[in-house]
Design a protein around this motif. Structure first.
Motif, PDB file in Angstrom:
ATOM      1  N   LYS A   3      31.132  44.694  29.507  1.00 41.42           N
ATOM      2  CA  LYS A   3      31.119  44.337  30.923  1.00 41.42           C
ATOM      3  C   LYS A   3      32.236  43.366  31.274  1.00 41.42           C
ATOM      4  O   LYS A   3      32.760  43.404  32.374  1.00 41.42           O
ATOM      5  CB  LYS A   3      29.765  43.749  31.296  1.00 41.42           C
ATOM      6  CG  LYS A   3      28.682  44.803  31.263  1.00 41.42           C
ATOM      7  CD  LYS A   3      27.428  44.352  31.928  1.00 41.42           C
ATOM      8  CE  LYS A   3      26.430  45.489  31.955  1.00 41.42           C
ATOM      9  NZ  LYS A   3      25.261  45.191  32.730  1.00 41.42           N
ATOM     10  N   ILE A   4      32.591  42.474  30.353  1.00 42.94           N
ATOM     11  CA  ILE A   4      33.713  41.560  30.572  1.00 42.94           C
ATOM     12  C   ILE A   4      34.757  41.859  29.509  1.00 42.94           C
ATOM     13  O   ILE A   4      34.460  41.857  28.321  1.00 42.94           O
ATOM     14  CB  ILE A   4      33.259  40.093  30.509  1.00 42.94           C
ATOM     15  CG1 ILE A   4      32.298  39.795  31.658  1.00 42.94           C
ATOM     16  CG2 ILE A   4      34.454  39.164  30.551  1.00 42.94           C
ATOM     17  CD1 ILE A   4      31.760  38.395  31.674  1.00 42.94           C
ATOM     18  N   ASP A   8      40.051  39.997  32.850  1.00 42.73           N
ATOM     19  CA  ASP A   8      39.127  39.824  33.972  1.00 42.73           C
ATOM     20  C   ASP A   8      39.121  38.374  34.437  1.00 42.73           C
ATOM     21  O   ASP A   8      39.302  37.452  33.642  1.00 42.73           O
ATOM     22  CB  ASP A   8      37.698  40.203  33.572  1.00 42.73           C
ATOM     23  CG  ASP A   8      37.494  41.701  33.461  1.00 42.73           C
ATOM     24  OD1 ASP A   8      38.363  42.455  33.935  1.00 42.73           O
ATOM     25  OD2 ASP A   8      36.463  42.112  32.905  1.00 42.73           O
ATOM     26  N   ASP A   9      38.892  38.167  35.733  1.00 42.30           N
ATOM     27  CA  ASP A   9      38.681  36.827  36.268  1.00 42.30           C
ATOM     28  C   ASP A   9      37.210  36.482  36.099  1.00 42.30           C
ATOM     29  O   ASP A   9      36.336  37.272  36.464  1.00 42.30           O
ATOM     30  CB  ASP A   9      39.054  36.765  37.749  1.00 42.30           C
ATOM     31  CG  ASP A   9      40.548  36.871  37.977  1.00 42.30           C
ATOM     32  OD1 ASP A   9      41.298  36.409  37.107  1.00 42.30           O
ATOM     33  OD2 ASP A   9      40.956  37.410  39.014  1.00 42.30           O
ATOM     34  N   VAL A  10      36.931  35.308  35.528  1.00 40.16           N
ATOM     35  CA  VAL A  10      35.555  34.873  35.316  1.00 40.16           C
ATOM     36  C   VAL A  10      35.387  33.452  35.827  1.00 40.16           C
ATOM     37  O   VAL A  10      36.352  32.709  35.989  1.00 40.16           O
ATOM     38  CB  VAL A  10      35.146  34.944  33.825  1.00 40.16           C
ATOM     39  CG1 VAL A  10      35.090  36.369  33.336  1.00 40.16           C
ATOM     40  CG2 VAL A  10      36.056  34.115  32.959  1.00 40.16           C
ATOM     41  N   LYS A  23      41.176  33.363  33.789  1.00 40.43           N
ATOM     42  CA  LYS A  23      41.360  34.735  33.333  1.00 40.43           C
ATOM     43  C   LYS A  23      41.040  34.792  31.843  1.00 40.43           C
ATOM     44  O   LYS A  23      41.449  33.919  31.085  1.00 40.43           O
ATOM     45  CB  LYS A  23      42.792  35.179  33.590  1.00 40.43           C
ATOM     46  CG  LYS A  23      43.027  36.659  33.412  1.00 40.43           C
ATOM     47  CD  LYS A  23      44.404  37.054  33.886  1.00 40.43           C
ATOM     48  CE  LYS A  23      44.541  37.078  35.376  1.00 40.43           C
ATOM     49  NZ  LYS A  23      43.833  38.137  36.054  1.00 40.43           N
ATOM     50  N   PHE A  72      31.416  37.328  35.869  1.00 41.24           N
ATOM     51  CA  PHE A  72      32.562  37.969  36.503  1.00 41.24           C
ATOM     52  C   PHE A  72      32.779  37.351  37.878  1.00 41.24           C
ATOM     53  O   PHE A  72      31.834  37.081  38.615  1.00 41.24           O
ATOM     54  CB  PHE A  72      32.330  39.473  36.631  1.00 41.24           C
ATOM     55  CG  PHE A  72      33.571  40.226  37.000  1.00 41.24           C
ATOM     56  CD1 PHE A  72      34.421  40.685  36.019  1.00 41.24           C
ATOM     57  CD2 PHE A  72      33.901  40.447  38.317  1.00 41.24           C
ATOM     58  CE1 PHE A  72      35.578  41.363  36.348  1.00 41.24           C
ATOM     59  CE2 PHE A  72      35.051  41.123  38.658  1.00 41.24           C
ATOM     60  CZ  PHE A  72      35.893  41.583  37.674  1.00 41.24           C
ATOM     61  N   ASP A  74      34.693  37.868  41.514  1.00 45.17           N
ATOM     62  CA  ASP A  74      35.393  38.788  42.413  1.00 45.17           C
ATOM     63  C   ASP A  74      36.396  37.975  43.219  1.00 45.17           C
ATOM     64  O   ASP A  74      36.031  37.256  44.143  1.00 45.17           O
ATOM     65  CB  ASP A  74      34.394  39.490  43.329  1.00 45.17           C
ATOM     66  CG  ASP A  74      35.032  40.564  44.194  1.00 45.17           C
ATOM     67  OD1 ASP A  74      36.235  40.830  44.016  1.00 45.17           O
ATOM     68  OD2 ASP A  74      34.325  41.139  45.035  1.00 45.17           O
ATOM     69  N   ARG A  80      30.930  35.050  42.772  1.00 44.63           N
ATOM     70  CA  ARG A  80      30.530  35.523  41.454  1.00 44.63           C
ATOM     71  C   ARG A  80      29.654  36.756  41.649  1.00 44.63           C
ATOM     72  O   ARG A  80      28.865  36.823  42.590  1.00 44.63           O
ATOM     73  CB  ARG A  80      29.792  34.378  40.786  1.00 44.63           C
ATOM     74  CG  ARG A  80      28.814  34.706  39.779  1.00 44.63           C
ATOM     75  CD  ARG A  80      28.204  33.416  39.287  1.00 44.63           C
ATOM     76  NE  ARG A  80      26.799  33.620  39.037  1.00 44.63           N
ATOM     77  CZ  ARG A  80      25.979  32.693  38.620  1.00 44.63           C
ATOM     78  NH1 ARG A  80      26.410  31.473  38.444  1.00 44.63           N
ATOM     79  NH2 ARG A  80      24.734  32.964  38.394  1.00 44.63           N
ATOM     80  N   VAL A  83      28.393  43.041  37.020  1.00 46.05           N
ATOM     81  CA  VAL A  83      29.138  44.268  36.758  1.00 46.05           C
ATOM     82  C   VAL A  83      28.154  45.322  36.278  1.00 46.05           C
ATOM     83  O   VAL A  83      27.275  45.040  35.466  1.00 46.05           O
ATOM     84  CB  VAL A  83      30.230  44.033  35.690  1.00 46.05           C
ATOM     85  CG1 VAL A  83      30.962  45.315  35.359  1.00 46.05           C
ATOM     86  CG2 VAL A  83      31.201  42.975  36.155  1.00 46.05           C
ATOM     87  N   ARG A  94      33.389  50.819  35.248  1.00 44.39           N
ATOM     88  CA  ARG A  94      32.722  49.584  35.656  1.00 44.39           C
ATOM     89  C   ARG A  94      32.875  49.422  37.164  1.00 44.39           C
ATOM     90  O   ARG A  94      33.899  49.789  37.734  1.00 44.39           O
ATOM     91  CB  ARG A  94      33.357  48.373  34.973  1.00 44.39           C
ATOM     92  CG  ARG A  94      33.239  48.364  33.483  1.00 44.39           C
ATOM     93  CD  ARG A  94      33.803  47.095  32.873  1.00 44.39           C
ATOM     94  NE  ARG A  94      35.167  46.841  33.293  1.00 44.39           N
ATOM     95  CZ  ARG A  94      35.723  45.633  33.387  1.00 44.39           C
ATOM     96  NH1 ARG A  94      35.047  44.565  33.073  1.00 44.39           N
ATOM     97  NH2 ARG A  94      36.973  45.491  33.778  1.00 44.39           N
ATOM     98  N   LEU A  96      31.596  46.662  40.668  1.00 46.52           N
ATOM     99  CA  LEU A  96      30.983  45.409  41.091  1.00 46.52           C
ATOM    100  C   LEU A  96      29.720  45.715  41.876  1.00 46.52           C
ATOM    101  O   LEU A  96      29.737  46.508  42.812  1.00 46.52           O
ATOM    102  CB  LEU A  96      31.957  44.611  41.956  1.00 46.52           C
ATOM    103  CG  LEU A  96      33.269  44.227  41.288  1.00 46.52           C
ATOM    104  CD1 LEU A  96      34.135  43.442  42.260  1.00 46.52           C
ATOM    105  CD2 LEU A  96      33.023  43.421  40.039  1.00 46.52           C
TER     106      LEU A  96
END
Length: 104
Positions: A3-4, A8-10, A23, A72, A74, A80, A83, A94, A96
């Motif tokens: 999923k991550i 990815d931006d977290v 990132k 995750f 967005d 937040r 996913v 995947r 959102l």
């Protein structure tokens, strides 16, 4: 499919860096645990002795944090989100859950 993934931006949801966005630089899956290294999060200082190849000094390095401590983020909506997976044209992708936007 995870999923991550890297790139990815977290957002950090627990710990001393709570609320920081970064990132994902690297994902480490060893020993039944999943760890994430996030840029500019979980920084610590390390003293390094000089050697033939490099100078010595005190450096800031990024540490791995547990993947359960990040969610995750967005960046378009600025929130937040979770996913999920769905099949599009016979391919697993995947997406959102908040906006329905496909990631892969």
């Amino acid at each position: 499919m995870a999923k991550i993934v890297s790139g990815d931006d977290v957002i950090v949801i627990t710990g001393s860096d709570k609320g920081k966005v970064g990132k994902v630089v690297k994902i480490l899956r060893k020993g039944g645990r999943v760890l994430a290294k996030v840029a500019s999060v979980a920084l610590c200082r390390k003293s390094v002795k000089p050697s033939k190849n490099r100078e010595g000094g005190i450096f800031s390095i990024e540490r791995f944090i547990d993947i359960s401590n990040v969610a995750f983020f967005d960046s378009e909506a600025g929130v937040r989100t979770r996913v999920g997976y769905k099949f599009v044209d016979g391919k697993k992708v995947r997406y959102l859950k908040s906006s329905g936007r496909v990631l892969d």
